[in-house]
Design an enzyme around this catalytic site. Structure first.
Site, PDB file in Angstrom:
ATOM      1  N   GLY A 441       0.781  -1.235   0.000  1.00  0.00           N
ATOM      2  CA  GLY A 441       0.000   0.000   0.000  1.00  0.00           C
ATOM      3  C   GLY A 441       0.808   1.277   0.000  1.00  0.00           C
ATOM      4  O   GLY A 441       0.704   2.077  -0.902  1.00  0.00           O
ATOM      5  N   SER A 442       1.629   1.457   1.036  1.00  0.00           N
ATOM      6  CA  SER A 442       2.345   2.727   1.096  1.00  0.00           C
ATOM      7  C   SER A 442       3.649   2.646   0.309  1.00  0.00           C
ATOM      8  O   SER A 442       4.268   1.590   0.221  1.00  0.00           O
ATOM      9  CB  SER A 442       2.635   3.107   2.556  1.00  0.00           C
ATOM     10  OG  SER A 442       3.361   2.099   3.191  1.00  0.00           O
ATOM     11  N   GLU A 493      -0.516   5.988  -0.730  1.00  0.00           N
ATOM     12  CA  GLU A 493      -0.884   6.490   0.612  1.00  0.00           C
ATOM     13  C   GLU A 493      -0.120   7.745   1.049  1.00  0.00           C
ATOM     14  O   GLU A 493       0.061   7.980   2.253  1.00  0.00           O
ATOM     15  CB  GLU A 493      -0.744   5.374   1.669  1.00  0.00           C
ATOM     16  CG  GLU A 493      -1.608   4.157   1.370  1.00  0.00           C
ATOM     17  CD  GLU A 493      -1.485   3.028   2.397  1.00  0.00           C
ATOM     18  OE1 GLU A 493      -1.138   3.296   3.553  1.00  0.00           O
ATOM     19  OE2 GLU A 493      -1.762   1.870   2.018  1.00  0.00           O
ATOM     20  N   ARG A 524       9.644   7.423  20.957  1.00  0.00           N
ATOM     21  CA  ARG A 524       8.506   7.483  20.030  1.00  0.00           C
ATOM     22  C   ARG A 524       7.197   7.647  20.779  1.00  0.00           C
ATOM     23  O   ARG A 524       6.911   6.910  21.712  1.00  0.00           O
ATOM     24  CB  ARG A 524       8.418   6.172  19.225  1.00  0.00           C
ATOM     25  CG  ARG A 524       9.243   6.162  17.957  1.00  0.00           C
ATOM     26  CD  ARG A 524       8.586   6.979  16.885  1.00  0.00           C
ATOM     27  NE  ARG A 524       7.303   6.446  16.467  1.00  0.00           N
ATOM     28  CZ  ARG A 524       7.051   6.077  15.223  1.00  0.00           C
ATOM     29  NH1 ARG A 524       7.957   6.148  14.291  1.00  0.00           N
ATOM     30  NH2 ARG A 524       5.848   5.629  14.912  1.00  0.00           N
ATOM     31  N   CYS A 525       6.397   8.604  20.341  1.00  0.00           N
ATOM     32  CA  CYS A 525       5.087   8.800  20.945  1.00  0.00           C
ATOM     33  C   CYS A 525       4.020   8.752  19.862  1.00  0.00           C
ATOM     34  O   CYS A 525       4.303   9.077  18.711  1.00  0.00           O
ATOM     35  CB  CYS A 525       5.004  10.169  21.619  1.00  0.00           C
ATOM     36  SG  CYS A 525       6.212  10.372  22.933  1.00  0.00           S
ATOM     37  N   ASP A 608      -6.778  -3.447   5.565  1.00  0.00           N
ATOM     38  CA  ASP A 608      -5.651  -3.826   6.436  1.00  0.00           C
ATOM     39  C   ASP A 608      -6.117  -4.143   7.846  1.00  0.00           C
ATOM     40  O   ASP A 608      -6.846  -3.357   8.451  1.00  0.00           O
ATOM     41  CB  ASP A 608      -4.643  -2.670   6.522  1.00  0.00           C
ATOM     42  CG  ASP A 608      -3.896  -2.459   5.214  1.00  0.00           C
ATOM     43  OD1 ASP A 608      -3.626  -3.460   4.520  1.00  0.00           O
ATOM     44  OD2 ASP A 608      -3.566  -1.300   4.895  1.00  0.00           O
ATOM     45  N   HIS A 650      -4.443  -7.539   4.903  1.00  0.00           N
ATOM     46  CA  HIS A 650      -3.011  -7.606   5.186  1.00  0.00           C
ATOM     47  C   HIS A 650      -2.796  -7.632   6.692  1.00  0.00           C
ATOM     48  O   HIS A 650      -3.469  -6.920   7.437  1.00  0.00           O
ATOM     49  CB  HIS A 650      -2.281  -6.398   4.585  1.00  0.00           C
ATOM     50  CG  HIS A 650      -0.905  -6.222   5.130  1.00  0.00           C
ATOM     51  ND1 HIS A 650       0.134  -7.047   4.779  1.00  0.00           N
ATOM     52  CD2 HIS A 650      -0.412  -5.343   6.037  1.00  0.00           C
ATOM     53  CE1 HIS A 650       1.216  -6.674   5.450  1.00  0.00           C
ATOM     54  NE2 HIS A 650       0.916  -5.642   6.215  1.00  0.00           N
ATOM     55  N   CYS A 652       0.619  -8.001   9.632  1.00  0.00           N
ATOM     56  CA  CYS A 652       2.080  -8.077   9.631  1.00  0.00           C
ATOM     57  C   CYS A 652       2.636  -8.727  10.879  1.00  0.00           C
ATOM     58  O   CYS A 652       3.168  -8.066  11.742  1.00  0.00           O
ATOM     59  CB  CYS A 652       2.733  -6.727   9.394  1.00  0.00           C
ATOM     60  SG  CYS A 652       1.783  -5.300   9.868  1.00  0.00           S
ATOM     61  N   HIS A 703      11.623  -3.718   6.830  1.00  0.00           N
ATOM     62  CA  HIS A 703      12.123  -2.956   7.983  1.00  0.00           C
ATOM     63  C   HIS A 703      13.593  -2.605   7.838  1.00  0.00           C
ATOM     64  O   HIS A 703      14.165  -1.955   8.703  1.00  0.00           O
ATOM     65  CB  HIS A 703      11.893  -3.732   9.271  1.00  0.00           C
ATOM     66  CG  HIS A 703      10.437  -4.023   9.500  1.00  0.00           C
ATOM     67  ND1 HIS A 703       9.833  -5.163   9.025  1.00  0.00           N
ATOM     68  CD2 HIS A 703       9.469  -3.302  10.089  1.00  0.00           C
ATOM     69  CE1 HIS A 703       8.553  -5.127   9.346  1.00  0.00           C
ATOM     70  NE2 HIS A 703       8.298  -4.016   9.986  1.00  0.00           N
TER      71      HIS A 703
HETATM   72  N1  GLN Z   1      -1.377  -0.381   3.844  1.00  0.00           N
HETATM   73  C1  GLN Z   1      -0.510  -0.078   4.926  1.00  0.00           C
HETATM   74  C2  GLN Z   1       0.833   0.382   4.394  1.00  0.00           C
HETATM   75  O1  GLN Z   1       1.263  -0.101   3.411  1.00  0.00           O
HETATM   76  C3  GLN Z   1      -0.310  -1.269   5.831  1.00  0.00           C
HETATM   77  C4  GLN Z   1       0.540  -0.936   7.030  1.00  0.00           C
HETATM   78  C5  GLN Z   1       0.602  -2.020   8.080  1.00  0.00           C
HETATM   79  O2  GLN Z   1       0.373  -3.177   7.817  1.00  0.00           O
HETATM   80  N2  GLN Z   1       0.955  -1.681   9.287  1.00  0.00           N
HETATM   81  O3  GLN Z   1       1.503   1.214   4.970  1.00  0.00           O
HETATM   82 ZN    ZN Z   2       2.045  -4.725   7.569  1.00  0.00          ZN
END
Ligand code: GLN
Ligand code: ZN
Length: 766
Positions: A441-442, A493, A524-525, A608, A650, A652, A703
């Site tokens: 997505g992003s 996105e 991080r906040c 998601d 989706h 993760c 990541h």
């Molecule tokens: N669609 C979101 C993205 O691609 C999914 C993010 C996620 O799974 N945390 O950023």
């Molecule tokens: Zn994800």
């Protein structure tokens, strides 16, 4: 009746700690300056709590990064890769453990981070060696206790208990039971408690693991251990704190223990009160966690006072203490700092400072004759009035939403055709190659995107200018995907700073704070949206950008939505109705978006649900029911789609085995998952169960900037094809690419597309 708190937000109202930490890491703030600020924040927070009427302020709740990392550092639990030769853990080493490090002194990865029970706070997972030893190598806690004492604050030292410390940790080789280390750990705890007892009248050991399932045979070990800790803490009184759930199922662990006090989370589980009270030793006080430490709503004082009365009928008023349910770490600092909130909504809320005052109010009101005190009577009247207002306010209730929920019928949960039939229709409509390639997505949130968003929010860039910028960005992202040869495209996105906030800003029933920051991890906040009222969707939320993106390509464009469970999990949710009722309303609102995307010609829609799993209850026995309800809401969102519209979801994370049945019940046409880090092991879960629909196991880890080779991804695809029918397999990365930069993104996706091509050939699919 003593009042106390289990912890206070660490960052400071203006997130001073965040700023200072990041400056220190960047080399522009000295360690001394950082430590001075930390000490100042501690003092300030103790003072705030005392002024709000807290008798015992917590010491040890403050941390430069995380309280579990503090515990590891205190006992010398440093993984070998940091090359620590023993002795105190210096701040430099501490931060390397937290964040990893790449400099002249070497290249080490950070320690693992994971969610603190069912909160959105992430702690550093202690990592034990087989032959782990424990020694009290650093004692910042006693130093801080002295700080509090010198400043005149009656203090309670707070630290994770030995069972929680071990059970929330892991062996480096991941096998075995960390509790085996308990006999070696306890002497270090006893030494620490003995020292703290010189300075603190109270010591609190946190054992939230008691709210989880524990092996029954643990009870004897637990009681023995605590027996020795109580003795070591004398003359200080030891408080055993439990939270995030009830502990009645683990009662044998605590029954008759001569504790100073036992703290219960009565917000999460009020019913445990009677059972637990009956099992207390006569000298043990009962600390009532009556103020919700994890949410931002005002306490219902009348209901809380009724609980106090009930508790008093069991153990007597003189044995009661009052507190928030858990550490206030999980809620923002001070409601008074909110200047832009609708005053009507603000009246319903309480942040950490206000929650301290509420704690005081309950204690005062419950004391003999307390309710007759004019100040107490006035505060109670105001509390009652605020609740009455909230119960009938139009800001909370929307009759149209209620009517719509009441009219939901079973057919709304079912797609109009079963998967095999839908798959045929989708194949005809989408004409995709085998092993279709897509992304989650992003695409990279570049500095330009962030700058434009900031300028827009500040009013420097007008709406038209911002929209034009976003369209340019989308057009560029689409062109890049075309060039890469991806099969199902996304718009990228760019318009979303955050995947929940974006929808919250467009849904009725949500509001936003200015300073409602909550620590997520380290510096991080996050500022979670607030769901205060019935949720509905006044207008389409994503259709314009999705259709614009679709207009730039002949390939299928995937519409992108955040699912109901994830929106719920990452928001502050109203507490005047069951959470499930709120999620159902969100599902209905998203259902409208699915229908509108489809009507606008979008033929692939991804919903998601990355938070589906983390929102699960602490105890396994409650999972089936919770999952069934969450899955229902996903289905309610998705089932409006026609058979030929392809629904994706989706998630993760890799531990699917336990919830694979529920995932299948979501009945998405395609699911994409995190899989690359576990080298596709999770696929065996799907193979065992013969997952019926299509799957895109993540082929590379987003990541890290690392660009995997074509061969590596082709190999992963081959492995996947060995357990899942290649006709139902997709090729995609692990997750969204927003945190990546363009160069590695383009390189990795080019390799991924090539890997899919080669795999098609090799599998004879082309
Ligand atoms: N669609 C979101 C993205 O691609 C999914 C993010 C996620 O799974 N945390 O950023
Ligand atoms: Zn994800």
């Amino acid at each position: 009746m003593l009042t106390h708190t289990l912890g206070f937000p660490r960052m400071g109202l203006a997130r001073e700690l965040k700023t200072a930490l990041e400056a220190h890491w960047a080399g522009s703030l000295s360690l001394d300056a950082l430590l001075a600020l930390a000490a100042d924040l501690r003092l300030r927070h103790w003072r705030l709590q005392r002024e709000a009427g807290i008798d015992l302020v917590p010491v040890g709740d403050f941390s430069l990064y995380d309280h579990m990392l503090d515990a590891a550092a205190r006992f010398g639990v440093v993984p070998p890769r940091y090359g620590h030769a023993g002795g105190p853990v210096t701040p430099d080493l501490y931060f390397r453990m937290a964040r990893g490090g790449q400099d002249a002194s070497g290249d080490v990865t950070a320690m693992e981070m994971t969610k603190w029970f069912d909160t959105n706070y992430h702690y550093i997972v202690p990592e034990f060696a087989r032959d782990q030893s424990f020694a009290l190598v650093g004692d910042a806690l006693t130093d801080q206790a002295r700080e509090a004492k010198d400043a005149g604050f009656p203090a309670k030292a707070v630290l994770p208990g030995p069972f929680t410390f071990l059970l929330c940790g892991k062996f480096a080789d991941a096998a075995g039971d960390p509790l085996d280390l308990l006999p070696r750990l306890l002497p270090a705890y006893r030494e620490l408690l003995g020292r703290l007892a010189q300075t603190c009248p109270w010591i609190e050991l946190d054992e939230p693991v008691l709210a989880q399932d524990l092996p029954g045979e643990l009870a004897a070990t637990f009681r023995d251990a605590y027996g020795s800790l109580i003795a070591a803490a004398a003359p200080a009184r030891l408080m055993l704190a439990t939270y995030f759930g009830g502990i009645a199922h683990n009662l044998p662990c605590v029954a008759d223990l001569p504790l100073g006090a036992l703290h219960l989370d009565l917000v999460r589980d009020p019913v445990q009160l009677a059972v637990v009270a009956r099992a207390l030793a006569p000298e043990t006080s009962l600390s009532l966690g009556l103020i919700d430490g994890r949410n931002i709503w005002r306490v219902d004082a009348a209901a809380a006072l009724a609980r106090i009365e009930l508790a008093a009928s069991h153990v007597g008023l003189e044995r009661l203490m009052v507190a928030p349910s858990c550490s206030l770490l999980h809620c923002p600092t001070d409601l008074d700092a909110e200047t832009r909130l609708d005053p009507a909504l603000k009246r319903w809320m309480a942040f950490a400072v206000q929650k301290c005052r509420e704690t005081r109010l309950l204690a005062d009101a419950a004391a003999p004759g307390g309710r007759e005190r004019p100040d107490v009577a006035a505060a109670l009247a105001e509390n009652r009035a605020a609740w009455e207002d909230r119960r009938q306010s139009r800001l909370a209730v929307d009759d149209a939403v209620r009517a719509r929920v009441a009219a939901i019928s079973v057919d709304l949960f079912h797609r109009p055709a079963p998967y095999p039939e839908r798959a045929r229709a989708q194949r005809a409509a989408l004409a995709l190659p085998p092993l279709p390639t897509t992304t989650i997505g992003s695409f990279p949130q570049t500095p330009e995107i962030r700058r434009a968003r900031r300028d827009f929010k500040r009013g420097v860039l007008d709406a038209a200018g911002y929209e034009a910028f976003l369209k340019d960005t989308i057009a560029d992202v689409v062109a890049r995907q075309e060039a890469l040869g991806l099969d199902v495209l996304v718009h990228g996105e760019a318009e979303r700073g955050d995947m929940v906030e974006y929808f919250g800003e467009r849904l009725a029933g949500f509001c936003f704070t200015e300073n409602g920051w909550v620590q997520s991890y380290g510096s991080r906040c996050v500022k979670p949206p607030v769901i205060h009222g019935d949720v509905s969707r006044p207008a389409p939320m994503t259709v314009a950008f999705s259709t614009f993106a679709a207009s730039r390509t002949a390939k299928p464009m995937k519409g992108m939505l955040t699912g109901p469970a994830t929106i719920l999990c990452w928001s502050f949710v109203r507490d005047d109705q069951p959470r499930e009722a709120t999620r159902r309303q969100i599902a209905l609102a998203l259902r409208d978006e699915v229908a509108d995307l489809e009507a606008a010609g979008i033929r692939v829609i991804q919903i998601d649900e990355p938070a589906l799993r983390e929102g699960l209850p602490l105890r396994r026995k409650d999972w089936d029911m919770a999952l069934a309800l969450a899955v229902d809401d996903f289905r309610l969102t998705a089932a409006v789609a026609r058979p030929e519209t392809q629904i994706h979801t989706h998630m993760c994370y890799a531990e699917f085995g336990e919830i694979v049945l529920a995932i299948a019940a979501m009945d998405a046409d395609v699911i994409s998952l995190e899989a690359s880090r576990s080298r596709m092991e999770l696929l065996s879960a799907f193979a065992d169960f013969a997952y019926p629909n299509e799957i895109g196991p993540g082929l590379y880890d987003i990541h890290s900037p690392r660009v995997p080779s074509v061969e590596e991804m082709e190999d992963l695809l081959q492995r996947a094809a060995a357990v899942i029918d290649p006709a139902r397999l997709w090729a995609n990365p692990d997750c969204g690419l927003k945190t990546r930069a363009w160069p590695e993104t383009t390189a990795a996706l080019a390799h991924m597309v090539e890997a899919a091509k080669r795999a098609r050939k090799r599998l004879g699919l082309a």
